[in-house]
Design an enzyme around this catalytic site. Structure first.
Site, PDB file in Angstrom:
ATOM      1  N   HIS A 113       0.831  -1.216   0.000  1.00  0.00           N
ATOM      2  CA  HIS A 113       0.000   0.000   0.000  1.00  0.00           C
ATOM      3  C   HIS A 113       0.866   1.266   0.000  1.00  0.00           C
ATOM      4  CE1 HIS A 113      -3.342  -2.695   1.012  1.00  0.00           C
ATOM      5  NE2 HIS A 113      -2.538  -3.195   1.935  1.00  0.00           N
ATOM      6  N   SER A 115      15.543  21.831 -15.850  1.00  0.00           N
ATOM      7  CA  SER A 115      14.399  22.730 -16.003  1.00  0.00           C
ATOM      8  C   SER A 115      14.863  24.009 -16.674  1.00  0.00           C
ATOM      9  CB  SER A 115      13.794  23.039 -14.635  1.00  0.00           C
ATOM     10  OG  SER A 115      12.923  24.150 -14.700  1.00  0.00           O
ATOM     11  N   LYS A 161      16.808  21.514 -10.606  1.00  0.00           N
ATOM     12  CA  LYS A 161      16.008  20.335 -10.921  1.00  0.00           C
ATOM     13  C   LYS A 161      16.808  19.263 -11.656  1.00  0.00           C
ATOM     14  CE  LYS A 161      12.210  19.751 -10.381  1.00  0.00           C
ATOM     15  NZ  LYS A 161      11.058  20.201 -11.173  1.00  0.00           N
ATOM     16  N   GLU A 205       9.646   8.747 -16.632  1.00  0.00           N
ATOM     17  CA  GLU A 205       8.277   9.204 -16.834  1.00  0.00           C
ATOM     18  C   GLU A 205       7.766   8.822 -18.224  1.00  0.00           C
ATOM     19  OE1 GLU A 205       8.517  13.357 -15.976  1.00  0.00           O
ATOM     20  OE2 GLU A 205       8.650  13.047 -13.810  1.00  0.00           O
TER      21      GLU A 205
END
Length: 460
Positions: A157, A278, A284, A291
């Site tokens: 979970h 970024s 970043k 992704e």
């Protein structure tokens, strides 16, 4: 003007819209190598059977070699007016060798020709994907061997559950990919039958030898029913299905890499090669490769659903609807290959942060099950009672603001007076992981042994 390849029945050429919707050369030209290989095998068989002359067969083979060389060199111009790769190749062959080219299409149809080309292409794709998945398994198994004893939290979970090792986690994906490879191998075995010779739908009256062309093209045998042969796209559906499941596995790993690389987790560091920055935030490091891998199943599963939808209402045998089988499949196979390559690169480059993983593994009362097991083994308490006692101790530790290993013995004995100091020996994350010695468990010894087994298999 009518189409020279099939236009004898027609008095005028197709409408511009008809040509637009009918042409497939924009995407099926990638089948040229399979189309030419099938034509060479067909011509050789026709000559052996005495259906065409041996000089014509030799001329056809030589011409096909030149067509292939032109395409590979980028010197071939594909024509939309000729619809597809088959007619483009045949038209150029006729320009090169003259009337002998017209004999090549004896005893075959574009229906069995495209079934052959696509089957050969999908078979080649399966072989390529299998090798890519093997390389990914190897990268994972090498990480597993190097980190057989690196403790990290195991989750259920997405909550801390029990300590496991990073190596054990890597091997979980090795197992998933083994099943993916097995599914692809199953699909390959079933698709490895020769469609050539089914002709349009009913077979042919010429004395062809389908076993000869099957052997020449590496098939196990010819297909046994001409209607099914030209109507079948199960081989694409099975391969897409295997890819859809595999892409889901890659997406799960990609999701974990995204989570692990956040500043909140800091479990792994990704290399510059598989991250981006970024345009406005200089600090970043975005896990864009992960992704994008996570997004790929949308296209791959979509291709499977697209072809299922195309095929579900088609009567036997061939219908032009089946031309819609290739674009989604090509896209899915391309993206499957890209996702595997990106995942392999990320796995090879990522560096686990042992300290952060151990710290996280030690939080969240992750050794509670070890405490319950100790109560069962040492105090002979039934597990359900031990579970209740452990839950009470977790509540007490939470109230006290500490984890189980820091809970004083007096506090433990206030819940169960028979608890001794020996209990602390099982409450470290290292002891917890090491104790999971059951077959398939996370103990470092198990993981090291299993990683070595996989490495031997994959390198053998």
């Amino acid at each position: 003007m009518t189409n020279k390849m099939w236009g004898g029945r027609f008095q005028s050429g197709p409408d511009a819209i008809m040509e637009e919707i009918n042409a497939s050369i924009g995407f099926d030209k990638r089948l040229f190598a399979q189309d030419i290989a099938g034509s060479k095998a067909h011509a050789a068989m026709l000559a052996k059977q005495g259906i065409i002359s041996k000089p014509d067969a030799a001329l056809i083979r030589k011409g096909l070699d030149q067509v292939q060389a032109e395409i590979e060199a980028g010197a071939f111009t594909f024509s939309r007016a000729l619809e597809d790769v088959h007619l483009n190749v045949e038209s150029r062959l006729k320009e090169l060798i003259g009337p002998a080219a017209g004999r090549l299409h004896t005893a075959r149809s574009r229906n069995d020709q495209v079934a052959l080309d696509f089957r050969l292409y999908v078979r080649d794709t399966v072989d390529r994907l299998d090798q890519q998945l093997k390389a990914l398994q190897l990268a994972l198994a090498e990480k597993a061997e190097a980190h057989a004893a690196t403790v990290m939290p195991g989750f259920t979970h997405l909550q801390v559950a029990q300590p496991v090792t990073f190596g054990h986690h890597m091997l979980a994906y090795v197992e998933m990919l083994a099943r993916d490879r097995s599914r692809l191998a199953d699909a390959r075995r079933r698709m490895n039958e020769n469609p050539l010779g089914a002709a349009a739908l009913a077979g042919t009256s010429f004395p062809i030898d389908r076993h000869m062309t099957a052997a020449a093209l590496g098939f196990d045998r010819p297909t046994r029913n001409s209607l099914d042969t030209v109507a079948d796209r199960d081989f694409v559906l099975e391969t897409l299905s295997a890819c859809a499941i595999c892409s889901m596995h890659l997406s799960r790993l990609a999701e974990e890499i995204v989570i692990w690389s956040t500043s909140q987790f800091r479990f792994v560091k990704l290399s510059d090669r598989f991250t981006t920055g970024s345009s406005i935030m200089p600090q970043k490091r975005n896990p864009d490769a992960a992704e994008l891998v996570r997004a790929k199943p949308g296209r791959i599963i979509g291709a499977l659903l697209s072809l299922l939808t195309v095929m579900k209402g088609l009567p036997l045998a061939y219908s032009k609807d089946m031309q819609e089988d290739k674009e989604p499949a090509f896209d899915a196979f391309d993206n499957m290959s890209l996702a595997i390559a990106a995942t392999t690169g990320m796995v090879r480059d990522m560096v686990p942060n042992k300290d952060e993983m151990r710290k996280a593994a030690a939080a969240g009362f992750s050794t509670a099950t070890d405490l319950a097991d100790w109560l069962v083994r040492t105090l002979k308490i039934p597990f359900r009672e031990a579970h209740h006692v452990t839950g009470s101790l977790v509540a007490l530790a939470e109230k006290t603001g500490c984890d189980l290993p820091e809970l004083p013995i007096a506090a433990m004995q206030s819940v169960e007076k028979r608890i001794t100091r020996d209990v602390y020996k099982v409450l470290t994350v290292e002891a917890s992981a090491a104790s999971r010695t059951s077959f398939g468990g996370t103990s470092p010894r198990n993981v090291a042994r299993e990683a070595k087994r996989w490495l031997k298999l994959l390198k053998g």
